[in-house]
Design a protein around this motif. Structure first.
Motif, PDB file in Angstrom:
ATOM      1  N   UNK A 177      89.490 -12.350  88.499  1.00  0.00           N
ATOM      2  CA  UNK A 177      90.428 -11.841  87.497  1.00  0.00           C
ATOM      3  C   UNK A 177      91.200 -12.999  86.878  1.00  0.00           C
ATOM      4  N   UNK A 178      91.351 -12.947  85.561  1.00  0.00           N
ATOM      5  CA  UNK A 178      92.135 -13.950  84.849  1.00  0.00           C
ATOM      6  C   UNK A 178      93.002 -13.222  83.828  1.00  0.00           C
ATOM      7  N   UNK A 179      93.960 -13.943  83.242  1.00  0.00           N
ATOM      8  CA  UNK A 179      94.818 -13.341  82.229  1.00  0.00           C
ATOM      9  C   UNK A 179      94.011 -12.934  81.003  1.00  0.00           C
ATOM     10  N   UNK A 180      92.894 -13.616  80.757  1.00  0.00           N
ATOM     11  CA  UNK A 180      92.064 -13.291  79.598  1.00  0.00           C
ATOM     12  C   UNK A 180      91.399 -11.924  79.752  1.00  0.00           C
ATOM     13  N   UNK A 181      91.020 -11.559  80.976  1.00  0.00           N
ATOM     14  CA  UNK A 181      90.348 -10.282  81.206  1.00  0.00           C
ATOM     15  C   UNK A 181      91.307  -9.183  81.626  1.00  0.00           C
ATOM     16  N   UNK A 182      92.441  -9.556  82.191  1.00  0.00           N
ATOM     17  CA  UNK A 182      93.410  -8.567  82.688  1.00  0.00           C
ATOM     18  C   UNK A 182      94.811  -8.987  82.267  1.00  0.00           C
ATOM     19  N   UNK A 183      95.274  -8.430  81.132  1.00  0.00           N
ATOM     20  CA  UNK A 183      96.556  -8.867  80.581  1.00  0.00           C
ATOM     21  C   UNK A 183      97.739  -8.437  81.440  1.00  0.00           C
ATOM     22  N   UNK A 184      97.502  -7.487  82.350  1.00  0.00           N
ATOM     23  CA  UNK A 184      98.579  -7.064  83.250  1.00  0.00           C
ATOM     24  C   UNK A 184      98.522  -7.762  84.599  1.00  0.00           C
ATOM     25  N   UNK A 185      97.735  -8.815  84.698  1.00  0.00           N
ATOM     26  CA  UNK A 185      97.546  -9.478  85.980  1.00  0.00           C
ATOM     27  C   UNK A 185      98.863  -9.948  86.581  1.00  0.00           C
ATOM     28  N   UNK A 186      99.723 -10.544  85.797  1.00  0.00           N
ATOM     29  CA  UNK A 186     100.980 -11.081  86.320  1.00  0.00           C
ATOM     30  C   UNK A 186     102.089 -10.050  86.220  1.00  0.00           C
ATOM     31  N   UNK A 187     102.751  -9.798  87.342  1.00  0.00           N
ATOM     32  CA  UNK A 187     103.869  -8.862  87.357  1.00  0.00           C
ATOM     33  C   UNK A 187     105.062  -9.467  86.626  1.00  0.00           C
ATOM     34  N   UNK A 188     105.818  -8.614  85.940  1.00  0.00           N
ATOM     35  CA  UNK A 188     107.024  -9.078  85.270  1.00  0.00           C
ATOM     36  C   UNK A 188     107.986  -9.688  86.280  1.00  0.00           C
ATOM     37  N   UNK A 189     108.692 -10.757  85.874  1.00  0.00           N
ATOM     38  CA  UNK A 189     109.645 -11.525  86.678  1.00  0.00           C
ATOM     39  C   UNK A 189     108.968 -12.429  87.710  1.00  0.00           C
ATOM     40  N   UNK A 190     107.665 -12.658  87.526  1.00  0.00           N
ATOM     41  CA  UNK A 190     106.988 -13.627  88.386  1.00  0.00           C
ATOM     42  C   UNK A 190     107.366 -15.039  87.976  1.00  0.00           C
ATOM     43  N   UNK A 191     107.596 -15.902  88.968  1.00  0.00           N
ATOM     44  CA  UNK A 191     107.845 -17.315  88.718  1.00  0.00           C
ATOM     45  C   UNK A 191     106.527 -18.087  88.719  1.00  0.00           C
ATOM     46  N   UNK A 192     106.556 -19.277  88.157  1.00  0.00           N
ATOM     47  CA  UNK A 192     105.379 -20.136  88.163  1.00  0.00           C
ATOM     48  C   UNK A 192     105.094 -20.653  89.570  1.00  0.00           C
ATOM     49  N   UNK A 193     103.819 -20.874  89.833  1.00  0.00           N
ATOM     50  CA  UNK A 193     103.448 -21.606  91.043  1.00  0.00           C
ATOM     51  C   UNK A 193     103.653 -23.101  90.772  1.00  0.00           C
ATOM     52  N   UNK A 194     103.620 -23.952  91.796  1.00  0.00           N
ATOM     53  CA  UNK A 194     103.645 -25.390  91.542  1.00  0.00           C
ATOM     54  C   UNK A 194     102.497 -25.798  90.627  1.00  0.00           C
ATOM     55  N   UNK A 195     102.665 -26.880  89.902  1.00  0.00           N
ATOM     56  CA  UNK A 195     101.616 -27.365  89.002  1.00  0.00           C
ATOM     57  C   UNK A 195     100.325 -27.559  89.797  1.00  0.00           C
ATOM     58  N   UNK A 196      99.246 -27.005  89.260  1.00  0.00           N
ATOM     59  CA  UNK A 196      97.974 -27.079  89.966  1.00  0.00           C
ATOM     60  C   UNK A 196      97.724 -25.892  90.859  1.00  0.00           C
ATOM     61  N   UNK A 197      98.715 -25.007  90.991  1.00  0.00           N
ATOM     62  CA  UNK A 197      98.539 -23.797  91.794  1.00  0.00           C
ATOM     63  C   UNK A 197      98.829 -24.031  93.262  1.00  0.00           C
ATOM     64  N   UNK A 198      98.591 -22.983  94.051  1.00  0.00           N
ATOM     65  CA  UNK A 198      98.762 -23.085  95.495  1.00  0.00           C
ATOM     66  C   UNK A 198      97.646 -22.317  96.180  1.00  0.00           C
ATOM     67  N   UNK A 199      97.404 -22.676  97.436  1.00  0.00           N
ATOM     68  CA  UNK A 199      96.357 -22.034  98.222  1.00  0.00           C
ATOM     69  C   UNK A 199      96.935 -21.668  99.575  1.00  0.00           C
ATOM     70  N   UNK A 200      96.622 -20.449 100.032  1.00  0.00           N
ATOM     71  CA  UNK A 200      97.147 -20.001 101.314  1.00  0.00           C
ATOM     72  C   UNK A 200      96.260 -18.915 101.884  1.00  0.00           C
ATOM     73  N   UNK A 201      96.477 -18.623 103.160  1.00  0.00           N
ATOM     74  CA  UNK A 201      95.723 -17.573 103.834  1.00  0.00           C
ATOM     75  C   UNK A 201      96.138 -16.210 103.293  1.00  0.00           C
ATOM     76  N   UNK A 202      95.154 -15.311 103.195  1.00  0.00           N
ATOM     77  CA  UNK A 202      95.390 -13.955 102.703  1.00  0.00           C
ATOM     78  C   UNK A 202      95.518 -12.990 103.872  1.00  0.00           C
ATOM     79  N   UNK A 203      96.489 -12.090 103.788  1.00  0.00           N
ATOM     80  CA  UNK A 203      96.694 -11.081 104.824  1.00  0.00           C
ATOM     81  C   UNK A 203      96.794  -9.714 104.157  1.00  0.00           C
TER      82      UNK A 203
END
Length: 456
Positions: A1-27
């Motif tokens: 999923x990307x913003x190009x295919x899903x314009x509602x991907x990001x929830x309102x009031x979301x902050x930016x991730x660090x430049x380059x993004x972040x990676x973490x374990x999913x639960x």
């Protein structure tokens, strides 16, 4: 999923991730209830869950220290088993301390992530760039000034803060076209209303409410309100139908027969909350006029609320809503331009413009016409309610309740006839008073006969 295919991907009031993004374990916390977090260490991880993304954010991020959330939520009317790639509009609490984020995911994305988790640990990479900044709330108001009674108004409202094509770019576009057509009529000298037509574009409910609250003398002159919300749907794609949401009448108290609430839902109302007026039947007849020419499907629903007709009603002003429901893409990123019908937009725009033009220029002849239409509607409704009542009584229904329903409908229409007094600028003529008296007599007689038909 990307913003190009899903314009509602990001929830309102979301902050930016660090430049380059972040990676973490999913639960995965499933439904995301408090019990679903018991025994799980989500701190520093990305949490996936179902239900309200805001609630998931509060529990995962604010209470347990997660980095962010992936939330899946689609209503049953969105047909999630078929629309597996769409995501719902969402928001999270504004949190300047956590500076975290939320993403709305599709059913396919959720299932793919769950399948991966079933095979072992999963790490997710998320990159978000957003801006949160102070902004000024803006409302645009355009007007066609009335010639005889410019302080009396018909007011349109179309909200523009939502991101969908149908909700509500269609309402904004319809009102823009109405403004263009009215302006052209004024400029060419072919249209000059007795009263003012005002058009509002702004935030839903808020802008309409402020238009009324900020200038009490202006609000006092508002005679009618019409909200344009989700008015251009290609119903073969979106489902549902065009609807006129009526101002509160007895169908909002006793919803039966052909009356139906939508899946958006309405709350129970009481008799003292209903609002007698001719506007319900007047706009329905104008839409049916258009439907007779085009084959357009027009239906009504009892009052439910939730759009720009509400501020009018709360201010004691007659107000109705033009909309569509059920729309399977409502408040999802499936609400795109290809779901819009130019034909539907034209139908709604025409009957909306005609309604405003007729009401703001009504004379004694038009008042008589509208009164006669109201008589036809009243007698038809009373007869239908009597038929339903007789069927109910044949099955052991409550006689007192059925009589109350008929009495309420009869009185609602009798009181609606009285509102015809506001049609002519400067007050009702003698001819209008005469036709009103005749209509009241006919409605009262229809109510009396209907009550007799119930027996007892």
């Amino acid at each position: 999923m990307t913003l190009a295919t899903n314009i509602n991907l990001m929830a309102a009031y979301s902050h930016s991730t660090p430049v380059g993004g972040l990676e973490a374990e999913l639960l995965d916390v499933g439904p995301g209830s408090p019990q679903d977090f018991e025994g799980k260490d989500v701190r520093g991880k990305i949490v996936m869950g179902e239900g309200n993304p805001g609630q998931l954010f509060r529990r995962a991020v604010q209470e347990h220290g997660a980095l962010g959330v992936l939330g899946y939520r689609l209503s049953s009317y969105s047909n999630p088993d078929e629309n597996r790639d769409i995501a719902a509009m969402s928001s999270i609490p504004y949190d300047v301390e956590a500076e975290s984020w939320g993403l709305a995911i599709s059913l396919n994305a959720r299932d793919a992530l769950r399948a991966a988790l079933a095979a072992g640990p999963v790490r997710v990479r998320v990159e978000i760039e957003s801006r949160i900044y102070p902004s000024q709330e803006l409302t645009l108001v355009a007007e066609v000034r009335g010639e005889k009674s410019p302080d009396e108004r018909f007011v349109f409202s179309a909200h523009l803060q939502e991101s969908g094509a149908n909700d509500n770019a269609t309402g904004v576009a319809a009102l823009a076209e109405i403004a263009r057509a009215l302006g052209q009529g004024v400029g060419s000298g072919t249209f000059s209303p007795d009263r003012t037509i005002s058009m509002i574009w702004g935030d839903e409910i808020t802008s309409t409410r402020r238009f009324l609250d900020d200038d009490p003398s202006r609000a006092q002159g508002v005679r009618w309100g019409l909200s344009l919300d989700m008015v251009g749907e290609d119903t073969e794609k979106t489902g549902g139908t065009f609807l006129i949401e009526k101002m509160p009448d007895p169908s909002a108290v006793w919803t039966r027969g052909e009356d139906r609430h939508t899946e958006w839902g309405g709350r129970p109302m009481t008799v003292d909350q209903i609002t007698p007026h001719y506007l319900n039947d007047f706009v329905l007849n104008r839409c049916m006029d258009q439907a007779a020419e085009t084959g357009w499907v027009v239906r009504t629903n009892p009052f439910e609320g939730g759009s720009d007709h509400v501020p009018f009603l709360r201010a004691g002003i007659p107000g109705v809503l033009f909309w569509h429901f059920t729309d399977q893409f409502y408040h999802t990123d499936g609400d795109r331009l290809e779901m819009v019908s130019a034909e539907t937009l034209e139908n709604v725009s025409v009957c909306s413009a005609v309604s405003a033009m007729v009401l703001t220029s009504a004379d004694a002849e038009m008042a008589a016409f509208i009164a006669t239409e109201l008589e036809t509607a009243a007698i038809g409704r009373i007869q239908r309610e009597a038929e339903i009542g007789r069927a109910s009584l044949s099955q052991g229904g409550d006689s007192e309740e059925e009589r109350l329903i008929l009495q309420t409908w009869t009185q609602w229409y009798l009181d609606s006839v009285d509102t015809i007094r506001d049609l002519e600028a400067g007050g009702p003529s003698e001819a209008t008073e005469t036709i009103m008296a005749a209509v009241r007599k006919a409605v009262a007689e229809a109510g009396r006969k209907a009550l007799e038909s119930l027996g007892g």
